[in-house]
Design an enzyme around this catalytic site. Sequence first.
Site, mmCIF file in Angstrom:
data_model
loop_
_atom_site.group_PDB
_atom_site.id
_atom_site.type_symbol
_atom_site.label_atom_id
_atom_site.label_comp_id
_atom_site.label_asym_id
_atom_site.label_seq_id
_atom_site.Cartn_x
_atom_site.Cartn_y
_atom_site.Cartn_z
ATOM 1 N N THR A 12 -0.948 2.378 -4.502
ATOM 2 C CA THR A 12 -0.943 3.807 -4.852
ATOM 3 C C THR A 12 0.532 4.526 -4.300
ATOM 4 O OG1 THR A 12 -3.477 3.740 -4.443
ATOM 5 C CG2 THR A 12 -2.197 5.908 -4.040
ATOM 6 N N TYR A 25 -5.835 8.435 -11.199
ATOM 7 C CA TYR A 25 -4.479 7.915 -11.475
ATOM 8 C C TYR A 25 -4.069 6.426 -11.519
ATOM 9 C CZ TYR A 25 -4.755 5.573 -6.884
ATOM 10 O OH TYR A 25 -5.287 4.817 -5.763
ATOM 11 N N THR A 91 -3.296 -0.224 -0.352
ATOM 12 C CA THR A 91 -4.147 -0.013 0.679
ATOM 13 C C THR A 91 -5.449 -1.041 0.794
ATOM 14 O OG1 THR A 91 -4.963 1.818 0.179
ATOM 15 C CG2 THR A 91 -3.258 2.040 1.440
ATOM 16 N N ASP A 92 -5.958 -1.302 -0.104
ATOM 17 C CA ASP A 92 -6.942 -2.078 -0.573
ATOM 18 C C ASP A 92 -7.010 -3.173 0.308
ATOM 19 O OD1 ASP A 92 -8.124 -0.155 -2.009
ATOM 20 O OD2 ASP A 92 -8.118 -1.092 -4.057
ATOM 21 N N LYS A 164 -9.174 -1.307 6.593
ATOM 22 C CA LYS A 164 -9.401 0.082 6.064
ATOM 23 C C LYS A 164 -10.529 0.382 6.357
ATOM 24 C CE LYS A 164 -8.497 2.257 1.497
ATOM 25 N NZ LYS A 164 -7.909 2.024 0.098
HETATM 26 N N1 GLU Z 1 -6.514 0.027 -5.319
HETATM 27 C C1 GLU Z 1 -4.984 0.222 -5.197
HETATM 28 C C2 GLU Z 1 -4.507 -0.603 -4.207
HETATM 29 O O1 GLU Z 1 -4.797 -1.187 -3.235
HETATM 30 C C3 GLU Z 1 -4.770 1.757 -4.641
HETATM 31 C C4 GLU Z 1 -5.234 1.720 -3.317
HETATM 32 C C5 GLU Z 1 -4.051 2.202 -2.408
HETATM 33 O O2 GLU Z 1 -3.010 1.533 -2.608
HETATM 34 O O3 GLU Z 1 -4.420 3.112 -1.582
HETATM 35 O O4 GLU Z 1 -3.178 -1.261 -4.639
#
Ligand code: GLU
Length: 328
Positions: A12, A25, A91-92, A164
């Site tokens: 993200t 997005y 973040t995932d 997370k």
């Molecule tokens: N699902 C995506 C990922 O982990 C977006 C989540 C994020 O980066 O906050 O890359």
Amino acid sequence: MQRVRILGTGGTIAGEAASETASRYRSAEIGVGPLIAAVPGVRSLAILHGEQFSQTGSQDMSDILWCSLAARINALFNAGEADGVVVTHGTDTAEETGYFLHLCIDSRNPVVLTGAMRPANSLSADGPLNLYNAVAVAADRNAHGRGVIVVINDDLHCARDVTKGNTTDVHAFVSPGPGLLGTASFGKVRYFRTPSRCHTADSEFLMDNMTRLPRVDILYAYTGMSTDCVRDSVSNGARGIVVAGLGNGNVPISIAHALADAAASGVIVVRSTRVGSGEVARGIEVDDDALGFVAADQLNPQKSRVLLQLCLAHGKDRSAIQDAFYRY
Ligand code: GLU
């Protein structure tokens, strides 16, 4: 000035929404160069060099990407091309990639993971300040020897402990139990502690020649769970099973028997917990000695899976694996 390499992997932080206020997005759209250019003053913290390692949502990270990312970072340090590394990441699965690197980087130099909860063009995007703080940590000599650090929302987390804990909140990451490693405020870094478990240069899991990891499945425990998933894992070639168990790593009795059969056939079974914090100890309600199980101690299921994959890749037996869960 310290030389900091920024490896872009997507997520993200590199995401783009249709407008500043759209919640929908696409992640992994913007290259690492524009990401750096969007952070005012960051070039005053270190000599920066951006490198696009991959461009993916972190739900598509894989053991192949993990191995080549670790090898790339080790090569940068071995060649003396960087004093610190920042990895921009979705973040995932940042907690899994972070823990993998925490175990596989052969250096005391800082390695920092950062990301964002809001896309790069959103109102109040959090990526630029997260990247600014991440570079400050990667360029900080006091970060040396603290292992891989996840820097997000002004917090520093040890990659081993972070998870997370919220799907959308900017304050999405927590380190249950041990707590924060430190904080960062507009590049001013403070440390509260040093990780006590083994990591990076002291780890035995250096694996620059490895390109894949053994299959380990995670099975989520619940009321009325069927034994089918245990049999499916074993018959599809899993060499390890991590149970996201109930409470202190418990499972229904039928599952315990199915897992004991798997363990007897040579599959390593690790009992972790779906609870989200706390330890899973040996022999509380489950007779691990009799059933042939390993207790995850403090690792959540996804981190248990990383450690178990590395242990299996290094040919460890069950008792050595239990020992690893107490040491890493
Ligand atoms: N699902 C995506 C990922 O982990 C977006 C989540 C994020 O980066 O906050 O890359």
